[in-house]
Scaffold this motif. Structure first.
Motif, short mmCIF file in Angstrom:
data_model
loop_
_atom_site.label_atom_id
_atom_site.label_comp_id
_atom_site.label_asym_id
_atom_site.label_seq_id
_atom_site.Cartn_x
_atom_site.Cartn_y
_atom_site.Cartn_z
N ALA A 20 0.83 -1.21 0.00
CA ALA A 20 0.00 0.00 0.00
C ALA A 20 0.87 1.26 0.00
CB ALA A 20 -0.93 -0.01 1.20
N GLU A 21 1.91 1.27 0.77
CA GLU A 21 2.81 2.44 0.81
C GLU A 21 3.49 2.65 -0.53
OE1 GLU A 21 3.14 4.78 2.96
OE2 GLU A 21 2.13 3.93 4.71
N THR A 22 3.84 1.56 -1.21
CA THR A 22 4.45 1.67 -2.54
C THR A 22 3.45 2.26 -3.53
OG1 THR A 22 5.91 -0.21 -2.09
CG2 THR A 22 5.52 0.34 -4.42
N ILE A 23 2.21 1.80 -3.49
CA ILE A 23 1.17 2.34 -4.36
C ILE A 23 0.99 3.84 -4.09
CG2 ILE A 23 -1.32 2.31 -4.83
CD1 ILE A 23 -1.12 -0.80 -4.27
N ALA A 24 0.93 4.22 -2.82
CA ALA A 24 0.76 5.62 -2.45
C ALA A 24 1.93 6.46 -2.96
CB ALA A 24 0.63 5.75 -0.93
N GLU A 25 3.12 5.94 -2.85
CA GLU A 25 4.32 6.67 -3.30
C GLU A 25 4.26 6.94 -4.80
OE1 GLU A 25 8.92 5.38 -3.47
OE2 GLU A 25 7.95 5.13 -1.51
N VAL A 26 3.86 5.94 -5.58
CA VAL A 26 3.75 6.11 -7.03
C VAL A 26 2.68 7.16 -7.36
CG1 VAL A 26 3.08 4.96 -9.18
CG2 VAL A 26 4.62 3.81 -7.58
N LEU A 27 1.53 7.09 -6.69
CA LEU A 27 0.46 8.06 -6.94
C LEU A 27 0.89 9.48 -6.58
CD1 LEU A 27 -2.62 5.98 -5.69
CD2 LEU A 27 -1.88 6.38 -8.05
N ARG A 28 1.68 9.62 -5.53
CA ARG A 28 2.20 10.95 -5.16
C ARG A 28 3.10 11.50 -6.27
NH1 ARG A 28 3.18 8.31 0.10
NH2 ARG A 28 1.32 8.76 1.33
N LYS A 29 3.90 10.62 -6.87
CA LYS A 29 4.79 11.06 -7.96
C LYS A 29 3.98 11.55 -9.16
CE LYS A 29 8.65 8.07 -6.73
NZ LYS A 29 9.36 6.84 -7.04
N ASP A 30 2.74 11.07 -9.26
CA ASP A 30 1.84 11.53 -10.33
C ASP A 30 1.15 12.85 -9.97
OD1 ASP A 30 2.37 9.48 -12.11
OD2 ASP A 30 0.74 8.21 -11.39
N GLY A 31 1.50 13.42 -8.83
CA GLY A 31 0.95 14.71 -8.43
C GLY A 31 -0.33 14.63 -7.60
N THR A 33 -2.54 13.86 -4.11
CA THR A 33 -2.40 13.89 -2.66
C THR A 33 -2.94 12.55 -2.15
OG1 THR A 33 -2.74 16.27 -2.63
CG2 THR A 33 -3.07 15.09 -0.54
N VAL A 34 -2.10 11.82 -1.43
CA VAL A 34 -2.44 10.43 -1.08
C VAL A 34 -2.17 10.17 0.39
CG1 VAL A 34 -2.03 8.00 -1.63
CG2 VAL A 34 -1.72 9.73 -3.40
N GLU A 35 -3.10 9.47 1.02
CA GLU A 35 -2.89 8.96 2.37
C GLU A 35 -2.96 7.44 2.32
OE1 GLU A 35 -4.19 11.24 6.07
OE2 GLU A 35 -5.87 11.50 4.66
N ALA A 36 -2.01 6.78 2.95
CA ALA A 36 -2.03 5.32 3.11
C ALA A 36 -2.29 5.05 4.58
CB ALA A 36 -0.72 4.71 2.65
N LEU A 37 -3.41 4.37 4.86
CA LEU A 37 -3.83 4.17 6.25
C LEU A 37 -4.27 2.73 6.48
CD1 LEU A 37 -6.08 7.34 6.61
CD2 LEU A 37 -3.78 7.02 7.56
N PRO A 38 -4.05 2.23 7.69
CA PRO A 38 -4.57 0.90 8.01
C PRO A 38 -6.10 0.92 8.06
CG PRO A 38 -3.60 1.90 9.96
CD PRO A 38 -3.32 2.83 8.81
N ALA A 39 -6.71 -0.12 7.52
CA ALA A 39 -8.17 -0.19 7.50
C ALA A 39 -8.73 -0.20 8.91
CB ALA A 39 -8.62 -1.44 6.74
N ARG A 40 -7.99 -0.74 9.86
CA ARG A 40 -8.50 -0.80 11.25
C ARG A 40 -8.74 0.58 11.83
NH1 ARG A 40 -3.29 -1.34 12.97
NH2 ARG A 40 -3.11 -3.47 12.25
N SER A 41 -8.09 1.62 11.28
CA SER A 41 -8.32 2.98 11.76
C SER A 41 -9.65 3.54 11.25
CB SER A 41 -7.17 3.91 11.35
OG SER A 41 -7.16 4.12 9.95
N MET A 42 -10.31 2.80 10.36
CA MET A 42 -11.63 3.09 9.83
C MET A 42 -11.78 4.53 9.32
SD MET A 42 -13.98 1.04 9.06
CE MET A 42 -13.89 -0.45 10.03
#
Length: 164
Positions: A20-31, A33-42
């Motif tokens: 998930a963090e890798t996916i978020a990092e790639v999306l950030r490079k595309d400009g 704004t991305v948050e990667a969060l554990p689902a348990r934090s709901m």
């Protein structure tokens, strides 16, 4: 253009979180704004323009936190661009062929009109939590089967869809 993206994940031993963090990092490079969060934090999916949900696979089911997140946010998820991923095969099969979603994920995809699902290889290494994980490791079936080039390519396709 959606600009605020949530990448949410259910994980037991951290492998799916790293995907998930890798996916978020790639999306950030595309400009984006991305948050990667554990689902348990709901987190509330309603606060985002697009969502990527991932879950580790355990005995043919998505991680319980990912399932709960999808159930809790079903109305908001049905109204925005949505992608699913799974992680788990402890062999190279996920890099060699397309592995379809498990039945529960397939059902959620249909209900929520998710755009795509992909299964990535998993990782299970010494120190993993859980009796089943320890048994798998004792049988010699552990290792890291994640293909980060494939993960990054998939994330880049999502980024392309969101920025075009």
């Amino acid at each position: 253009m959606p600009t605020y993206v949530l990448v949410v994940y259910g994980t037991a031993n951290g492998s799916t979180a790293e995907i998930a963090e890798t996916i978020a990092e790639v999306l950030r490079k595309d400009g984006l704004t991305v948050e990667a969060l554990p689902a348990r934090s709901m987190p509330s999916a309603a606060a985002y323009d697009a969502v990527v949900v991932g879950g580790g696979l355990y005995a043919g089911r998505w991680h319980k936190d990912a399932r709960r997140f999808v159930r809790h946010n079903r109305e908001a998820l049905a109204e925005r661009p949505l992608w699913f991923f799974s992680s788990g095969p402890l062999d190279p099969s996920a890099s060699e062929r397309d592995i379809p979603p498990v039945p529960g994920v397939k059902k959620a995809m249909a209900r929520l009109d998710a755009r795509e699902h992909v299964t990535f290889g998993g990782r299970l290494e010494e120190g993993a939590k859980g009796w089943v994980a320890r048994m798998i490791l004792r049988s010699g079936k552990g290792g890291d089967f994640r293909d980060f080039e494939r993960i990054e390519a998939w994330a880049a396709r999502i980024g392309g869809e969101l920025t075009s």
